[in-house]
Motif scaffolding. Structure first.
Motif, short mmCIF file in Angstrom:
data_model
loop_
_atom_site.label_atom_id
_atom_site.label_comp_id
_atom_site.label_asym_id
_atom_site.label_seq_id
_atom_site.Cartn_x
_atom_site.Cartn_y
_atom_site.Cartn_z
N HIS A 93 0.85 -1.19 0.00
CA HIS A 93 0.00 0.00 0.00
C HIS A 93 0.88 1.24 0.00
CE1 HIS A 93 -3.69 2.22 0.62
NE2 HIS A 93 -3.20 2.79 1.69
N GLU A 105 -2.53 -3.79 1.00
CA GLU A 105 -3.94 -3.70 0.62
C GLU A 105 -4.38 -5.03 0.01
OE1 GLU A 105 -3.87 -1.50 -3.64
OE2 GLU A 105 -3.38 -0.23 -1.93
N ASN A 114 -10.93 -5.24 -0.41
CA ASN A 114 -10.73 -3.80 -0.53
C ASN A 114 -10.39 -3.13 0.80
OD1 ASN A 114 -10.56 -1.65 -2.32
ND2 ASN A 114 -12.60 -0.92 -1.81
N ARG A 115 -9.61 -3.83 1.63
CA ARG A 115 -9.17 -3.27 2.91
C ARG A 115 -7.67 -3.02 2.86
NH1 ARG A 115 -12.89 -7.38 5.60
NH2 ARG A 115 -14.45 -6.10 6.62
N ALA A 116 -7.24 -2.04 3.63
CA ALA A 116 -5.81 -1.77 3.80
C ALA A 116 -5.47 -1.99 5.26
CB ALA A 116 -5.49 -0.34 3.39
#
Length: 59
Positions: free
Chosen positions: A21, A29, A34-36
């Motif tokens: 990320h 990420e 779709n999470r970091a």
């Protein structure tokens, strides 16, 4: 010095589609959920590794 360690799977969904990320060192990420997230090594524990020998006692 070694290269940074990469996580094998997302801690939220378990998918393996991870990319570094842009937030910086240790940030990853997940393209699947779709999470970091960010990983950080805190250090070694002073007590070391304790194993159970089957009798309820450590090592």
């Amino acid at each position: 010095m070694s290269e940074r360690a990469a996580p094998f799977h997302c801690p939220y969904c378990g998918d393996e589609d991870l990319r570094p990320h842009e937030a910086g060192h240790g940030a990853w990420e997940c393209a699947s959920c779709n999470r970091a997230f960010q990983l950080k090594f805190l250090g070694l524990l002073a007590r070391g590794l304790e194993r159970n020998n089957g009798e309820g006692e450590g090592i």
